[in-house]
Design a protein around this motif. Structure first.
Motif, PDB file in Angstrom:
ATOM      1  N   MET A  48      38.402  42.086  35.140  1.00  0.00           N
ATOM      2  CA  MET A  48      38.443  40.651  34.836  1.00  0.00           C
ATOM      3  C   MET A  48      39.848  40.101  35.057  1.00  0.00           C
ATOM      4  O   MET A  48      40.024  39.005  35.583  1.00  0.00           O
ATOM      5  N   ALA A  49      40.839  40.880  34.683  1.00  0.00           N
ATOM      6  CA  ALA A  49      42.226  40.439  34.809  1.00  0.00           C
ATOM      7  C   ALA A  49      42.661  40.346  36.270  1.00  0.00           C
ATOM      8  O   ALA A  49      43.485  39.502  36.619  1.00  0.00           O
ATOM      9  N   ARG A 105      36.969  36.052  36.775  1.00  0.00           N
ATOM     10  CA  ARG A 105      37.457  35.062  35.799  1.00  0.00           C
ATOM     11  C   ARG A 105      36.625  33.781  35.880  1.00  0.00           C
ATOM     12  O   ARG A 105      36.310  33.174  34.858  1.00  0.00           O
ATOM     13  N   ARG A 106      36.254  33.389  37.082  1.00  0.00           N
ATOM     14  CA  ARG A 106      35.394  32.205  37.237  1.00  0.00           C
ATOM     15  C   ARG A 106      34.038  32.455  36.584  1.00  0.00           C
ATOM     16  O   ARG A 106      33.502  31.611  35.874  1.00  0.00           O
TER      17      ARG A 106
END
Length: 176
Positions: free
Chosen positions: A125-126, A132-133
């Motif tokens: 995710m990072a 992230r979207r």
């Protein structure tokens, strides 16, 4: 390498307050979005071997918009998918035959979104802007494609690599 496709049902109608949630159909926008996502999936060559679909009317109508699917996949409408938690969705994926190369799961939020986030994992995710979207929202008719290296029975948190995340607004047919 296996492929997991998570598709949230398209937008449903709320016109009839007497209608049970399970029986709500797609509205006009939902039908257009499902057809647009079907075209996008065909264009990308996404062809599942197995389709797990909630027994709710809106998920079955979303599947209908994708038809005909190439290579005549095994289609399993399942009551257990209706509003299932991500843990229950993962448990159902554990039961998929190991011979299945690609699985399409058509379901509901919040469970579907939570499953996508769990599969992606915090580390990915990072690093991944698409992840992230996706973390921000998993709207109706959104599609997340994952690459999975483990057997279906061993799939767990952080066990998927997000390949792409598409929402109807990304598709030219849905530009308004």
């Amino acid at each position: 390498m296996r492929q997991l496709l998570l598709l949230r049902h398209a937008k449903s109608a709320w016109d009839d307050p007497a209608l049970a949630d399970h029986a709500r159909p797609l509205n006009g926008r939902g039908r257009r979005a499902a057809a647009a996502m079907a075209n996008a999936m065909r264009g990308l060559g996404l062809s599942p071997d197995v389709v797990l679909v909630s027994s709710a009317r809106r998920t079955l109508q979303t599947l209908e918009a994708l038809s005909p699917l190439p290579d005549s996949p095994i289609i399993e409408p399942m009551d257990e998918l209706y509003l299932a938690s991500w843990q229950n969705l993962l448990g159902l994926l554990h039961r998929v035959p190991e011979t299945a190369r690609s699985v399409l799961l058509i379901g509901h939020n919040p469970g579907l979104h939570d499953l996508a986030l769990a599969l992606t994992g915090a580390e990915s995710m990072a690093r991944n802007p698409e992840a992230r979207r996706m973390a921000g929202a998993f709207p109706t008719a959104a599609l997340a494609e994952f690459s999975v290296s483990s057997p279906w029975a061993g799939l767990g948190e952080g066990g998927g690599r997000l390949v792409r995340f598409m929402i109807p607004a990304d598709l030219p047919e849905m530009a308004e």
